[in-house]
Design a protein around this motif. Structure first.
Motif, PDB file in Angstrom:
ATOM      1  N   THR A   1     -10.614 -27.326   3.288  1.00  0.00           N
ATOM      2  CA  THR A   1     -10.775 -27.387   1.840  1.00  0.00           C
ATOM      3  C   THR A   1      -9.455 -27.052   1.161  1.00  0.00           C
ATOM      4  O   THR A   1      -8.865 -25.993   1.432  1.00  0.00           O
ATOM      5  N   LEU A   2      -8.974 -27.942   0.292  1.00  0.00           N
ATOM      6  CA  LEU A   2      -7.751 -27.722  -0.471  1.00  0.00           C
ATOM      7  C   LEU A   2      -8.072 -26.947  -1.742  1.00  0.00           C
ATOM      8  O   LEU A   2      -9.174 -27.045  -2.288  1.00  0.00           O
ATOM      9  N   ALA A   3      -7.074 -26.196  -2.245  1.00  0.00           N
ATOM     10  CA  ALA A   3      -7.313 -25.307  -3.384  1.00  0.00           C
ATOM     11  C   ALA A   3      -7.131 -25.987  -4.731  1.00  0.00           C
ATOM     12  O   ALA A   3      -7.655 -25.510  -5.739  1.00  0.00           O
ATOM     13  N   ASN A   4      -6.388 -27.105  -4.763  1.00  0.00           N
ATOM     14  CA  ASN A   4      -6.185 -27.806  -6.041  1.00  0.00           C
ATOM     15  C   ASN A   4      -5.825 -29.263  -5.780  1.00  0.00           C
ATOM     16  O   ASN A   4      -5.614 -29.676  -4.629  1.00  0.00           O
ATOM     17  N   SER A   5      -5.729 -30.025  -6.841  1.00  0.00           N
ATOM     18  CA  SER A   5      -5.529 -31.472  -6.721  1.00  0.00           C
ATOM     19  C   SER A   5      -4.112 -31.858  -6.334  1.00  0.00           C
ATOM     20  O   SER A   5      -3.852 -33.032  -6.035  1.00  0.00           O
ATOM     21  N   CYS A   6      -3.174 -30.918  -6.348  1.00  0.00           N
ATOM     22  CA  CYS A   6      -1.785 -31.217  -5.977  1.00  0.00           C
ATOM     23  C   CYS A   6      -1.519 -31.037  -4.485  1.00  0.00           C
ATOM     24  O   CYS A   6      -0.460 -31.415  -3.993  1.00  0.00           O
ATOM     25  N   GLN A   7      -2.456 -30.437  -3.781  1.00  0.00           N
ATOM     26  CA  GLN A   7      -2.279 -30.242  -2.342  1.00  0.00           C
ATOM     27  C   GLN A   7      -2.810 -31.455  -1.576  1.00  0.00           C
ATOM     28  O   GLN A   7      -3.787 -32.079  -1.980  1.00  0.00           O
ATOM     29  N   TYR A   8      -2.149 -31.756  -0.450  1.00  0.00           N
ATOM     30  CA  TYR A   8      -2.632 -32.821   0.423  1.00  0.00           C
ATOM     31  C   TYR A   8      -2.049 -32.606   1.819  1.00  0.00           C
ATOM     32  O   TYR A   8      -1.059 -31.878   1.996  1.00  0.00           O
TER      33      TYR A   8
ATOM     34  N   ARG B   1       2.173 -32.237  -4.508  1.00  0.00           N
ATOM     35  CA  ARG B   1       2.605 -33.233  -5.491  1.00  0.00           C
ATOM     36  C   ARG B   1       3.297 -32.521  -6.647  1.00  0.00           C
ATOM     37  O   ARG B   1       2.820 -31.490  -7.117  1.00  0.00           O
ATOM     38  N   THR B   2       4.411 -33.072  -7.098  1.00  0.00           N
ATOM     39  CA  THR B   2       5.166 -32.471  -8.198  1.00  0.00           C
ATOM     40  C   THR B   2       5.181 -33.419  -9.402  1.00  0.00           C
ATOM     41  O   THR B   2       4.958 -34.625  -9.272  1.00  0.00           O
ATOM     42  N   GLY B   3       5.460 -32.846 -10.558  1.00  0.00           N
ATOM     43  CA  GLY B   3       5.570 -33.652 -11.764  1.00  0.00           C
ATOM     44  C   GLY B   3       4.244 -34.064 -12.349  1.00  0.00           C
ATOM     45  O   GLY B   3       4.191 -34.921 -13.241  1.00  0.00           O
ATOM     46  N   VAL B   4       3.169 -33.503 -11.839  1.00  0.00           N
ATOM     47  CA  VAL B   4       1.834 -33.819 -12.367  1.00  0.00           C
ATOM     48  C   VAL B   4       1.109 -32.507 -12.637  1.00  0.00           C
ATOM     49  O   VAL B   4       1.455 -31.452 -12.099  1.00  0.00           O
ATOM     50  N   LYS B   5       0.096 -32.567 -13.464  1.00  0.00           N
ATOM     51  CA  LYS B   5      -0.713 -31.399 -13.763  1.00  0.00           C
ATOM     52  C   LYS B   5      -1.751 -31.198 -12.661  1.00  0.00           C
ATOM     53  O   LYS B   5      -2.473 -32.133 -12.303  1.00  0.00           O
ATOM     54  N   CYS B   6      -1.801 -30.014 -12.119  1.00  0.00           N
ATOM     55  CA  CYS B   6      -2.710 -29.718 -11.010  1.00  0.00           C
ATOM     56  C   CYS B   6      -4.039 -29.189 -11.527  1.00  0.00           C
ATOM     57  O   CYS B   6      -4.073 -28.242 -12.323  1.00  0.00           O
TER      58      CYS B   6
END
Length: 261
Positions: free
Chosen positions: A179-186, A210-215
Motif C-alpha cells: 500500500t502506497l501512502a500518497n498519489s506521488c509514490q510508485y 513524482r515531482t511537479g504535481v500535487k500529491c
C-alpha cells in the motif's frame, strides 16, 4: 472418631495421588532437524537487523513446533541454532503404531529468527549439531554506506503471492503486494539479485516519487509482478526488502517433472 479420621486420611491421600497422576507430563521437548537456514549471503549492513529463515519438517503431526535457541559458537562470528518441538505422548500419539495414517506425514515449518544487529564481518550459522550431519550457512555484514536504514527507498511491500510449489520448466513469477501512502509514490523498478548457490533470491522493490504535481494523501494499494526466470529444482527463499528496514520472506519449492527441460 478414629475411623472417621482414617476415612479422611484415605480421602486426602487419594486426592494427592489423583493430582500427582494428573500432573504427569503429556509432552516432551525434543530437538528436531532443520532442513535449511536461509540468509542472504550479501546485502546486510551493520545498520540492519539480521534475520535468518529456518525451514524444515516435523516427523509427524504428534510434534508441535516450539522455540528456536541461538547460542554463540566455539569460534568467533559463529552462531549455533537449535530448533525444538513438543512431542505428544498421550492418546493416539502414545505409541508409534497407534498414530493414524493421516497424521504420519511430515509437517512443514518455516519461521524467521532475528540475530539482531552485528558488526562488520563474515558470519556462519551452524545447525543440526545434535540431530544429524552438521550444516552451515554463511553471510557477510558490510559497513553502512549511508546513515539511513535503507540505501534505497524501498516500496512498502506487505506480502508476496506465489504458489508453494512451482514448475521450474517455466519462468517463475511472484506478485508483490502493498500500500502506497500518497498519489506521488510508485514502484519505479525492481532489482532481482539471485544467489543460486544458496537458493536465495533477494528482491529490491525501489520506490519512485513524482515531482511537479500535487500529491493526494490517499491510500493506494498496489500489486507488482516480478519475473524470477527459470530456476533449478530445490527449495528457495525469496527475500523481499520493504520500507523502514523490514523484509517479507517466502519459502517455496521448485520441481522439474522432466529434468531435461
Amino acid at each position: 472418631m478414629w475411623i472417621k479420621n482414617i476415612s479422611m486420611l484415605a480421602f486426602v491421600s487419594f486426592g494427592l495421588g489423583f493430582n500427582a497422576m494428573a500432573e504427569v507430563p503429556t509432552t516432551q521437548r525434543v530437538e528436531v532437524l532443520i532442513g535449511n537456514i536461509f540468509v542472504p549471503t550479501v546485502g546486510y549492513e551493520e545498520k540492519n537487523d539480521i534475520e535468518v529463515t529456518l525451514d524444515g519438517y516435523l516427523p509427524n503431526a504428534c510434534y508441535q513446533l516450539a522455540n528456536a535457541v541461538v547460542k554463540a559458537g566455539a569460534t568467533p562470528n559463529t552462531f549455533v541454532v537449535h530448533q525444538y518441538a513438543d512431542l505428544r505422548m498421550d492418546g493416539v500419539c502414545a505409541h508409534p503404531d497407534t498414530i493414524p495414517v493421516q497424521m504420519r506425514d511430515y509437517v512443514p515449518y518455516t519461521h524467521n529468527l532475528s540475530l539482531g544487529r552485528l558488526n562488520v564481518g563474515s558470519y556462519k550459522v551452524a545447525f543440526n549439531l545434535n540431530t544429524g550431519p552438521e550444516r552451515l550457512s554463511s553471510f557477510t555484514v558490510a559497513p553502512s554506506s549511508t546513515m539511513a536504514v535503507d540505501d534505497y527507498p524501498y516500496a512498502p511491500v506487505s506480502a508476496v503471492n506465489m504458489a508453494d510449489m512451482v514448475n521450474g520448466a517455466n519462468n517463475v513469477s511472484v506478485n508483490l503486494v502493498g500500500t502506497l501512502a500518497n498519489s506521488c509514490q510508485y514502484v519505479q523498478t525492481v532489482k532481482v539479485l539471485p544467489e543460486p548457490q544458496d537458493y536465495t533470491i533477494v528482491v529490491l522493490p525501489i520506490l519512485g516519487f513524482r515531482t511537479g504535481v500535487k500529491c493526494a494523501q490517499i491510500v493506494l494499494p498496489f500489486e507488482y509482478k516480478v519475473n524470477l526466470g527459470r530456476l533449478g529444482e530445490g527449495r528457495y527463499l525469496l527475500h523481499v526488502r520493504s520500507m523502514n528496514g523490514q523484509a517479507v520472506t517466502r519459502v517455496f519449492s521448485v520441481i522439474r517433472p522432466d529434468p531435461s527441460l
